[in-house]
Design an enzyme around this catalytic site. Sequence first.
Site, PDB file in Angstrom:
ATOM      1  N   ALA A 170       1.181  -0.894  -0.269  1.00  0.00           N
ATOM      2  CA  ALA A 170       0.025   0.328   0.090  1.00  0.00           C
ATOM      3  C   ALA A 170       0.295   1.025   0.097  1.00  0.00           C
ATOM      4  CB  ALA A 170      -0.675   0.203   1.298  1.00  0.00           C
ATOM      5  N   PHE A 172       1.088   5.873   0.769  1.00  0.00           N
ATOM      6  CA  PHE A 172       0.925   6.422   1.973  1.00  0.00           C
ATOM      7  C   PHE A 172      -0.192   7.408   2.209  1.00  0.00           C
ATOM      8  CE2 PHE A 172       3.175  10.053  -0.634  1.00  0.00           C
ATOM      9  CZ  PHE A 172       1.891  10.853   0.096  1.00  0.00           C
ATOM     10  N   GLU A 199       5.210   2.230   5.090  1.00  0.00           N
ATOM     11  CA  GLU A 199       6.276   2.459   5.893  1.00  0.00           C
ATOM     12  C   GLU A 199       6.281   3.664   6.591  1.00  0.00           C
ATOM     13  OE1 GLU A 199       7.138   1.745   2.782  1.00  0.00           O
ATOM     14  OE2 GLU A 199       9.076   2.981   2.195  1.00  0.00           O
ATOM     15  N   SER A 249       3.196   4.426  -6.849  1.00  0.00           N
ATOM     16  CA  SER A 249       3.719   5.158  -7.671  1.00  0.00           C
ATOM     17  C   SER A 249       3.539   4.893  -8.939  1.00  0.00           C
ATOM     18  CB  SER A 249       4.851   5.797  -7.180  1.00  0.00           C
ATOM     19  OG  SER A 249       6.078   5.058  -7.302  1.00  0.00           O
ATOM     20  N   CYS A 304      -4.815   9.732  -5.541  1.00  0.00           N
ATOM     21  CA  CYS A 304      -4.626   9.580  -6.884  1.00  0.00           C
ATOM     22  C   CYS A 304      -5.480  10.212  -8.240  1.00  0.00           C
ATOM     23  CB  CYS A 304      -4.493   8.268  -7.293  1.00  0.00           C
ATOM     24  SG  CYS A 304      -5.534   7.169  -6.058  1.00  0.00           S
ATOM     25  N   GLU A 385       3.273  14.057 -12.745  1.00  0.00           N
ATOM     26  CA  GLU A 385       2.159  13.501 -11.455  1.00  0.00           C
ATOM     27  C   GLU A 385       3.289  14.428 -10.550  1.00  0.00           C
ATOM     28  OE1 GLU A 385       1.736  10.070  -9.549  1.00  0.00           O
ATOM     29  OE2 GLU A 385      -0.187  10.684  -8.620  1.00  0.00           O
TER      30      GLU A 385
HETATM   31  P1  NAD Z   1       5.337   4.131  -3.332  1.00  0.00           P
HETATM   32  O1  NAD Z   1       4.838   3.323  -5.002  1.00  0.00           O
HETATM   33  O2  NAD Z   1       6.667   5.754  -3.810  1.00  0.00           O
HETATM   34  O3  NAD Z   1       5.445   3.599  -2.771  1.00  0.00           O
HETATM   35  C1  NAD Z   1       3.917   2.750  -2.861  1.00  0.00           C
HETATM   36  C2  NAD Z   1       4.436   1.042  -1.791  1.00  0.00           C
HETATM   37  O4  NAD Z   1       5.545   0.996  -2.952  1.00  0.00           O
HETATM   38  C3  NAD Z   1       4.742   1.707  -0.548  1.00  0.00           C
HETATM   39  O5  NAD Z   1       4.292   0.376   0.481  1.00  0.00           O
HETATM   40  C4  NAD Z   1       6.305   1.561  -0.538  1.00  0.00           C
HETATM   41  O6  NAD Z   1       7.287   0.533   0.647  1.00  0.00           O
HETATM   42  C5  NAD Z   1       6.915  -0.048  -2.069  1.00  0.00           C
HETATM   43  N1  NAD Z   1       7.277   1.111  -2.371  1.00  0.00           N
HETATM   44  C6  NAD Z   1       8.607   1.851  -2.948  1.00  0.00           C
HETATM   45  N2  NAD Z   1       8.654   2.046  -3.719  1.00  0.00           N
HETATM   46  C7  NAD Z   1       9.274   1.078  -3.825  1.00  0.00           C
HETATM   47  C8  NAD Z   1      10.141   0.526  -5.442  1.00  0.00           C
HETATM   48  N3  NAD Z   1      11.250   1.246  -5.875  1.00  0.00           N
HETATM   49  N4  NAD Z   1      10.463  -0.145  -5.274  1.00  0.00           N
HETATM   50  C9  NAD Z   1       9.257  -1.718  -4.441  1.00  0.00           C
HETATM   51  N5  NAD Z   1       8.337  -1.087  -4.153  1.00  0.00           N
HETATM   52  C10 NAD Z   1       8.670   0.005  -4.343  1.00  0.00           C
HETATM   53  O7  NAD Z   1       4.093   5.330  -3.411  1.00  0.00           O
HETATM   54  P2  NAD Z   1       3.488   6.320  -2.137  1.00  0.00           P
HETATM   55  O8  NAD Z   1       4.740   7.977  -2.577  1.00  0.00           O
HETATM   56  O9  NAD Z   1       3.364   6.310  -0.628  1.00  0.00           O
HETATM   57  O10 NAD Z   1       2.237   7.054  -3.305  1.00  0.00           O
HETATM   58  C11 NAD Z   1       1.900   7.997  -4.090  1.00  0.00           C
HETATM   59  C12 NAD Z   1       1.808   7.652  -5.330  1.00  0.00           C
HETATM   60  O11 NAD Z   1       0.617   6.818  -5.325  1.00  0.00           O
HETATM   61  C13 NAD Z   1       1.053   8.173  -5.746  1.00  0.00           C
HETATM   62  O12 NAD Z   1       1.327   8.124  -7.467  1.00  0.00           O
HETATM   63  C14 NAD Z   1      -0.204   8.130  -6.083  1.00  0.00           C
HETATM   64  O13 NAD Z   1      -0.911   8.805  -7.860  1.00  0.00           O
HETATM   65  C15 NAD Z   1      -0.036   6.585  -6.373  1.00  0.00           C
HETATM   66  N6  NAD Z   1      -1.699   5.978  -6.021  1.00  0.00           N
HETATM   67  C16 NAD Z   1      -2.330   5.397  -6.812  1.00  0.00           C
HETATM   68  C17 NAD Z   1      -3.981   4.786  -6.600  1.00  0.00           C
HETATM   69  C18 NAD Z   1      -5.007   4.756  -7.506  1.00  0.00           C
HETATM   70  O14 NAD Z   1      -5.827   4.059  -6.918  1.00  0.00           O
HETATM   71  N7  NAD Z   1      -4.906   4.499  -8.579  1.00  0.00           N
HETATM   72  C19 NAD Z   1      -4.217   5.342  -5.241  1.00  0.00           C
HETATM   73  C20 NAD Z   1      -3.138   6.384  -3.682  1.00  0.00           C
HETATM   74  C21 NAD Z   1      -1.985   6.399  -4.534  1.00  0.00           C
END
Ligand code: NAD
Length: 500
Positions: A170, A172, A199, A249, A304, A385
């Site tokens: 998930a 943040f 985290e 992301s 998002c 974004e």
């Molecule tokens: P993120 O991708 O940084 O983190 C999401 C999860 O992936 C976390 O649990 C993290 O530990 C893990 N993660 C992060 N980087 C990683 C990597 N390089 N390799 C493997 N795992 C990794 O996202 P965020 O910053 O927590 O959330 C914001 C993003 O989520 C925005 O881009 C937003 O648009 C998107 N989002 C999309 C929706 C949707 O339904 N489309 C909903 C909410 C958020």
Amino acid sequence: LRDPTCWRDLTHSTDALPALSLTQTTVKLFIDGKFVESKSDKWIDIHNPATNEVIGRVPQATKAEMDAAVASCKRSFPAWADTSVLSRQQVLLRYQQLIKENLKEIARLITLEQGKTLADAEGDVFRGLQVVEHACSVTSLLLGETMPSITKDMDLYSYRLPLGVCAGIAPFNFPAMIPLWMFPMAMVCGNTFLMKPSERVPGATMLLAKLLQDSGAPDGTLNIIHGQHEAVNFICDHPDIKAISFVGSNQAGEYIFERGSRHGKRVQANMGAKNHGVVMPDANKENTLNQLVGAAFGAAGQRCMALSTAILVGEAKKWLPELVERAKNLRVNAGDQPGADLGPLITPQAKERVCNLIDSGTKEGASILLDGRNIKPNMTCYKEEIFGPVLVVLETDTLDEAIKIVNDNPYGNGTAIFTTNGATARKYSHLVDVGQVGVNVPIPVPLPMFSFTGSRSSFRGDTNFYGKQGIQFYTQLKTITSQWKEEDATLSSPAVVMPT
Ligand code: NAD
């Protein structure tokens, strides 16, 4: 709640509202029904985004701990899958009640760790709660299909059966809603679940796990690990995990989709967005401007489905100064402060990134009409974004030009049109290549009896989150062809020809 604090070492008073403060806490793992302290030597600090003070720490679970969590899911699967659907439904019915009773406490944790306002945090929990309520309809949703008498004495029927161990990763920005898109739907279908919350905001998930346990979910049916890349790789690679739900992301989502799929898993990945609000000159001006400002800046733009781009069409271009005025009136403050319209961004790094994107906009020729940064104002900002309180405003002369802009953008999460003309609304909804469309609705997140249907670069996979699609994602079909012949109809010789 039998013991609301068992999931962390808590040394703060639980009646800390309105001044939120939490001294150092250690977030536990949830393995086999127990909240356990990690033995890891790698920990990540959790910050209060409003003050940037460290308020706790979360472990990067060790390999042995992650193995124990999956083993627990695997062990508990056969009994849970065989538990009657009515009993699983009862657990979810109790769960929705406990979430309602603890909604404010969950919201408080969200504001503390994520920064959004308390009212917005309550909305975060509420939208997740709706998915839990929807999951309570499992007795209808899990129905299979039947076809009697496909030939003499032969019937055909199918069951929807759970997959086994499923996992969720998930982001943040919605600490309660998004985990609640995942494990309740999976578990009500009979799967067991391994959850890895963000985290940065683990608190809400931990309390939700405690409430699920108190609702009667057997030990081991939900396990929680914490971490970053190692935990994600572990989930993608583990042979006992059958499906992964990811929200976050594009960078992480594309990677998880590819790596998880390569290991034979089902993967659904909801990812980034660039959502456009198209404003027609015949729109209800007052409503539209208020809706635009709310959808662009609410939650500090960290949704998002935030409307991060407005396209003013024709005469609506003249509304820009009023749009700016409304944005100016928003109050930015810590999320627990009364009257705050929006809180801080999640981290100083996120703020720096947003500022850099604004800078890139001015360098590439955009003008800044309202600058809320504490640095000097100085069109990558359109392509990427931003995920911050920034509204990019474009202008076109016609609806067709606006549709072309939206369809040329790689993302397809959400869009909205503001108009009082039904034919215009219909044309836009029909021609726009975006998975979720609002007509005079700025953030068209579907209710859980439908599915979250972001498309193009905003989604990877073929089965969406929640709704009927969510049930499909977490189940597989078993189809049974059954023949019960009359006694005197026994075959007299081997049937060597393909039955027709
Ligand atoms: P993120 O991708 O940084 O983190 C999401 C999860 O992936 C976390 O649990 C993290 O530990 C893990 N993660 C992060 N980087 C990683 C990597 N390089 N390799 C493997 N795992 C990794 O996202 P965020 O910053 O927590 O959330 C914001 C993003 O989520 C925005 O881009 C937003 O648009 C998107 N989002 C999309 C929706 C949707 O339904 N489309 C909903 C909410 C958020």
